[in-house]
Design an enzyme around this catalytic site. Structure first.
Site, mmCIF file in Angstrom:
data_model
loop_
_atom_site.group_PDB
_atom_site.id
_atom_site.type_symbol
_atom_site.label_atom_id
_atom_site.label_comp_id
_atom_site.label_asym_id
_atom_site.label_seq_id
_atom_site.Cartn_x
_atom_site.Cartn_y
_atom_site.Cartn_z
ATOM 1 N N ARG A 171 -34.574 0.669 10.651
ATOM 2 C CA ARG A 171 -34.431 2.326 10.365
ATOM 3 C C ARG A 171 -33.169 2.690 11.120
ATOM 4 N NH1 ARG A 171 -39.987 3.927 10.170
ATOM 5 N NH2 ARG A 171 -41.276 2.832 8.277
ATOM 6 N N ARG B 33 -27.907 13.677 3.463
ATOM 7 C CA ARG B 33 -29.134 13.684 2.449
ATOM 8 C C ARG B 33 -29.434 15.219 1.933
ATOM 9 N NH1 ARG B 33 -32.377 12.912 0.138
ATOM 10 N NH2 ARG B 33 -34.283 12.329 0.942
ATOM 11 N N ASP C 209 -33.578 0.209 0.223
ATOM 12 C CA ASP C 209 -34.920 0.335 0.157
ATOM 13 C C ASP C 209 -35.374 -0.738 -0.250
ATOM 14 O OD1 ASP C 209 -37.751 1.803 -0.843
ATOM 15 O OD2 ASP C 209 -36.916 2.844 1.050
ATOM 16 N N TYR D 295 -47.538 -1.113 -2.945
ATOM 17 C CA TYR D 295 -46.776 -0.110 -3.388
ATOM 18 C C TYR D 295 -46.906 0.233 -5.021
ATOM 19 C CZ TYR D 295 -44.704 1.499 0.991
ATOM 20 O OH TYR D 295 -44.271 1.950 2.033
#
Length: 387
Positions: free
Chosen positions: A51, A64, A102, A180
């Protein structure tokens, strides 16, 4: 900030993505991490950070504020821009880059909607509740169509790096992605996903295999696009018992490097030698199985709860280790960061078969200058120990 968006693949058919070779990109100036993986002695320890492009950087937060998370992922120019941000900020201190994407692009490719909600993280509006929902998933996923934006971002970023360091591609591992898809987002105990394993084991294996097939294709596509290393994130490995890990995680983790290399070999024997890293967070019991002959991972990444000396004794001398400072070390004063980093380096050894990293990813409220202190400590202390 724009509202969360779902992902829709292009409606038109696309040509197969071009196979890229090193000749298509600027010459690599820093191959330190590749030399370490090959087992060569090095002058200092290479380092990169999970990250390393993300919310702790003010320049990332600026982007963002303009764009939804998955808009950044799906726009190659934006993904390239934020991938290069830490390389530019920490010039000369990072020995690898990792493409901004991602792990949940694979569930998206399988047909599930995934949103990234501010303050909450990933959210599946309609997760898989029981095996009858397997019919909602796409079959025969064309990764080069569904996830072409990742490949385009990789090719663009390889050029933008200008040879400063190699570029990682990555995927989530099958069990982590399955969890997930069933939990619908983050979870404290993965009770819904683990219920599937106990109540519907065969259907769970069917889902895991379907995810594995897409994972393999996605890694192959990233290598074709120009990725020079690949990492597999089994982020929720530690939520499984050793027996469940052996049944529902390890068989699929074993498939990945073998199948990826076989597919790449048909394209280019050289490309099939791409290094592959596995990060099974929390799975202390799995070190031997992940490093066993024939599984074909080149690097095992360790979380911060694993002792470097014990890990080395368990995996042997032919596997490269990666890690493993606690990310919370970066909240400490800079002198403490340097002291703890020295202890870590002394335990791992600094001349061969070791890549420095954190034991997990950067946290949103980390001070960028404390990461700089960690990177400088890796450079300075390992150079001193190797002098």
């Amino acid at each position: 900030m724009a509202a969360p968006t779902s992902v829709t693949a292009p409606a038109t058919a696309l040509e197969p993505y071009k196979l890229h070779t090193d000749a298509d990109f600027p010459p690599l100036k820093n191959d330190l991490i590749l030399r370490v993986i090959r087992g060569e002695d090095v002058e200092r320890v290479p380092v990169w950070i999970m990250r390393q492009a993300g919310r702790y950087l003010p320049e990332f937060r600026e982007e963002r504020a303009k764009h939804d998370f998955f808009t950044v992922c799906r726009t190659p120019a934006l993904a390239c821009l934020v991938t290069l941000q830490p390389i530019d900020r920490y010039a000369g201190l990072l020995d690898a880059s990792i493409i901004f994407s991602d792990i949940l692009v694979i569930p998206q490719a399988l047909g599930l909607e995934v949103q990234m909600l501010p303050g909450k993280g990933p959210h599946f509006p309609e997760p898989l509740v029981d095996p009858s929902h397997l019919g909602r998933l796409k079959t025969d996923v064309d990764v080069e169509r569904e996830l072409r934006y990742v490949m385009e971002a990789i090719t663009l970023t390889r050029k933008g790096l200008e040879g400063r360091c190699p570029l990682f591609g990555f995927v989530g591992a099958p069990w982590t992605l399955m969890a997930y898809m069933i939990e619908g987002g983050g979870s404290k105990n993965l009770s819904k996903a683990k219920t599937w394993l106990g109540r519907w084991p065969e259907e769970s294996k069917e889902l895991l295999q379907r995810v594995t097939d897409v994972v393999v294709d996605h890694l192959v596509a990233q290598a074709k696009a120009g990725a020079q290393l690949l990492q597999v994130f089994e982020s929720w490995a530690g939520e499984l018992s050793p027996d469940y890990f052996a049944t529902f995680a390890l068989p699929y983790l074993r498939q990945i490097p073998t199948r990826v290399r076989a597919a790449l070999h048909t394209l280019s024997p050289t490309l099939s030698q791409i290094p592959i890293v596995v990060f099974a967070r929390g799975a202390h019991y799995a070190l031997e199985s992940l490093s066993a002959p024939g599984i074909h991972y080149d690097v095992i990444s360790l979380d911060w709860t694993m002792d470097p000396v014990a890990a080395r004794n368990r995996v042997g001398e032919t596997i490269t280790l990666q890690g493993n400072a606690d990310p919370c070390l970066l909240y400490a004063p800079k002198e403490t960061i340097k002291k703890e980093t020295r202890l870590m380096l002394e335990k791992f050894g600094t001349r061969r078969r070791y890549i420095a990293n954190l034991g997990h990813g950067m946290l949103p409220d980390h001070d960028p200058e404390h990461l700089r202190a960690y990177l400088e400590a890796i450079r300075d202390v390992s150079s001193e120990l190797n002098a």
